[in-house]
Motif scaffolding. Structure first.
Motif, PDB file in Angstrom:
ATOM      1  N   MET A   1       0.386  -1.281   0.086  1.00 11.97           N
ATOM      2  CA  MET A   1      -0.104   0.112   0.085  1.00 11.97           C
ATOM      3  C   MET A   1       0.537   1.651  -0.404  1.00 11.97           C
ATOM      4  N   ARG A   2       2.473   0.875   0.689  1.00 12.89           N
ATOM      5  CA  ARG A   2       2.724   2.655   0.508  1.00 12.89           C
ATOM      6  C   ARG A   2       3.609   2.899  -0.512  1.00 12.89           C
ATOM      7  N   GLY A 120      -4.411  -3.632  -0.961  1.00  9.34           N
ATOM      8  CA  GLY A 120      -2.783  -3.515  -1.704  1.00  9.34           C
ATOM      9  C   GLY A 120      -1.954  -3.999  -0.600  1.00  9.34           C
ATOM     10  N   ASP A 121      -2.235  -4.039  -0.241  1.00  7.01           N
ATOM     11  CA  ASP A 121      -1.311  -5.460   0.662  1.00  7.01           C
ATOM     12  C   ASP A 121      -1.637  -6.501   1.393  1.00  7.01           C
ATOM     13  N   GLY A 122      -0.380  -8.135   1.042  1.00  3.52           N
ATOM     14  CA  GLY A 122      -1.035  -8.802   1.462  1.00  3.52           C
ATOM     15  C   GLY A 122       0.526  -9.722   1.251  1.00  3.52           C
ATOM     16  N   GLU A 193       0.450  -4.318  -3.409  1.00  6.96           N
ATOM     17  CA  GLU A 193       0.638  -4.263  -4.787  1.00  6.96           C
ATOM     18  C   GLU A 193       1.318  -3.328  -5.624  1.00  6.96           C
ATOM     19  N   PRO A 194       2.185  -2.872  -7.012  1.00  8.83           N
ATOM     20  CA  PRO A 194       1.486  -4.186  -7.654  1.00  8.83           C
ATOM     21  C   PRO A 194       3.097  -5.455  -7.513  1.00  8.83           C
ATOM     22  N   LEU A 212      -3.183 -14.682   1.665  1.00  5.39           N
ATOM     23  CA  LEU A 212      -3.883 -13.102   1.913  1.00  5.39           C
ATOM     24  C   LEU A 212      -3.401 -11.623   1.481  1.00  5.39           C
ATOM     25  N   SER A 213      -4.612 -10.910   1.974  1.00  7.46           N
ATOM     26  CA  SER A 213      -4.629  -9.886   1.549  1.00  7.46           C
ATOM     27  C   SER A 213      -5.253  -8.855   2.457  1.00  7.46           C
ATOM     28  N   SER A 214      -5.190  -7.195   2.670  1.00  3.28           N
ATOM     29  CA  SER A 214      -5.507  -6.672   3.344  1.00  3.28           C
ATOM     30  C   SER A 214      -7.125  -6.663   2.896  1.00  3.28           C
TER      31      SER A 214
END
Length: 343
Positions: A1-2, A120-122, A193-194, A212-214
C-alpha cells in the motif's frame, strides 16, 4: 500500500531529498505556529491524494488556510520533524503511527482518517501453502514495518492461535519480493501491490497464489491524519478547516473521477491508467465514514479498536516497546466540528 511501483519510487527519490533538505527546513518550520497554515508531510501513496486534490481545487483557499505539502517516505525523518515542530501534520497507518519509540507525550495525535487498504497489501505463497496455518515452521519473508506483517500476525492469531514467532521469519525489502520468492526455501512473501501480483505472475511454476490480503481484513490497515499535538491545542480551527477541505475533495473524487484522477496521478508522477489500476486496492473514507471510524467522546469509533488490535501486534513483534492507549492518541474533537456544508 505504501508504494505504487519501483519506477515511481525512483522517480520521486530525488525530489524527496530536496524537500527534506531545502525549503522544508526553513519555510515549513516558519509555518508551524501560523493559525492559517498547515504543513503536511506524507509518503508516496495515492491514498493521500485528496490533500493535493483539495489544494488544486482551491478548497483550502476557500477555508482561508494555506496547505504546504511535502512528499517523503522516510518515517523516522518525519516523526523527528514533527517532534521539532518543522511540520504540523503527517499521514500514515495506525500501525505505523505506533512505532519508532512513540510515547504518550510524543508529538502527533490522530484527528481523522483518509483511506484504507482493500487489497493493496498481502502475502503470496507457493502451492504447498493453502492457509496461513500451513506457515508454521516455514520460512517466510517480509519487510518488518509494512502493513503485510500486521496482516499475517492477525490472521495467524485468529485462524490458528499462532504468532509470527511460530514461523521462520526473514527480513527483506518489499520491492525485492519477486526475486526472494525464487528460492524454493521461501514458502511465502509479504509485500504490496503491484509487487504482490507480480510475484504470482512470475512464479506460476511454484503455484504462486495470493494467500492473504488486506481485502480479508478490510479495516485493519487504516490511514490516519495526525496533527502536531501542541499546534492543535493552539490553533484547532485550522485543522477543522483542513479536514473539511480533505473530505470535500473526497466527495469530489467520487463524483468526478475522470477529472480528479489526472490531478492526483500527475502529482505522483504516474499516468491516469496506472492510478486506475490501484483503485481495487484502497478506498478513500468520506466524512461520514471517517466520523464513524473516529466516533465521539461518548461513543468512540472503530479506530479505537483498530488501535488496540495493532498495538497488541506491534508489541508482540517488538516494533513498539511501550503499550499506548487510543484515548491518549485519538481525539474526536476536531472531526466532530466538520460539517458537510459544501453541497
Amino acid at each position: 500500500m505504501r508504494s505504487i511501483s519501483k519506477r515511481l519510487a525512483v522517480a520521486l527519490s530525488f525530489a524527496s531529498v530536496l524537500a527534506w533538505s531545502g525549503a522544508w527546513s526553513q519555510d515549513a518550520h516558519a509555518a508551524v505556529g501560523d493559525p492559517d497554515t498547515v504543513t503536511c508531510a506524507y509518503p508516496v501513496w495515492v491514498g493521500f491524494g485528496p490533500v493535493h486534490l483539495a489544494n488544486e481545487l482551491g478548497y483550502f483557499k476557500d477555508e482561508g488556510i494555506t496547505v504546504e505539502e511535502i512528499l517523503d517516505d522516510d518515517m523516522p525523518n518525519a516523526v523527528a520533524a514533527m517532534e521539532r515542530g518543522d511540520i504540523d501534520c503527517y499521514l500514515r497507518t495506525v500501525g505505523e503511527y505506533q512505532g519508532l519509540g512513540r510515547r504518550k507525550d510524543t508529538q502527533g495525535i490522530i484527528i481523522g482518517t483518509i483511506d484504507l487498504s482493500t487489497g493493496g497489501d498481502g502475502w503470496a505463497a507457493d502451492q504447498s501453502i493453502q492457509s496461513v496455518c500451513d506457515l508454521e515452521g516455514k520460512t517466510i519473508a517480509v519487510e518488518p514495518n509494512l502493513p503485510a506483517r500486521l496482516l499475517l500476525q492477525e490472521a495467524l492469531r485468529r485462524e490458528c492461535d499462532l504468532s509470527i514467532a511460530d514461523t521462520n521469519l526473514t527480513d527483506i525489502a518489499a520491492a525485492d519480493a519477486i526475486g526472494v520468492f525464487s528460492s524454493p526455501d521461501v514458502a511465502a512473501v509479504g509485500t504490496y501491490e503491484p509487487v504482490l501480483s507480480q510475484v504470482v505472475a512470475t512464479h506460476t511454476g511454484r503455484g504462486a497464489h495470493i494467500l492473504l490480503s488486506s481485502k480479508d481484513y478490510e479495516d485493519l490497515i487504516l490511514d490516519i491524519i495526525m496533527a502536531h499535538t501542541d499546534e492543535l491545542a493552539a490553533n484547532p480551527d485550522k485543522y477543522v478547516k483542513f479536514l473539511r477541505g480533505i473530505y470535500r475533495a473526497i466527495d469530489y473524487f467520487y463524483a468526478n473521477q475522470e477529472e480528479a484522477i489526472p490531478v492526483i496521478a500527475s502529482f505522483f508522477s504516474i499516468t491516469p491508467e496506472e492510478f486506475k489500476e490501484t483503485l481495487p486496492n484502497f478506498r478513500y473514507t468520506p466524512l461520514d465514514e471517517a466520523k464513524g471510524f473516529i466516533g465521539t467522546a461518548e461513543a468512540p469509533g472503530r479506530a479505537y479498536e483498530i488501535f488496540r488490535d495493532t498495538m497488541e501486534l506491534n508489541l508482540e513483534f517488538g516494533s513498539s516497546d511501550v503499550e499506548l492507549y487510543p484515548e491518549d492518541h485519538i481525539t474526536t474533537e476536531i472531526i466532530s466540528q466538520v460539517e458537510k456544508d459544501w453541497e
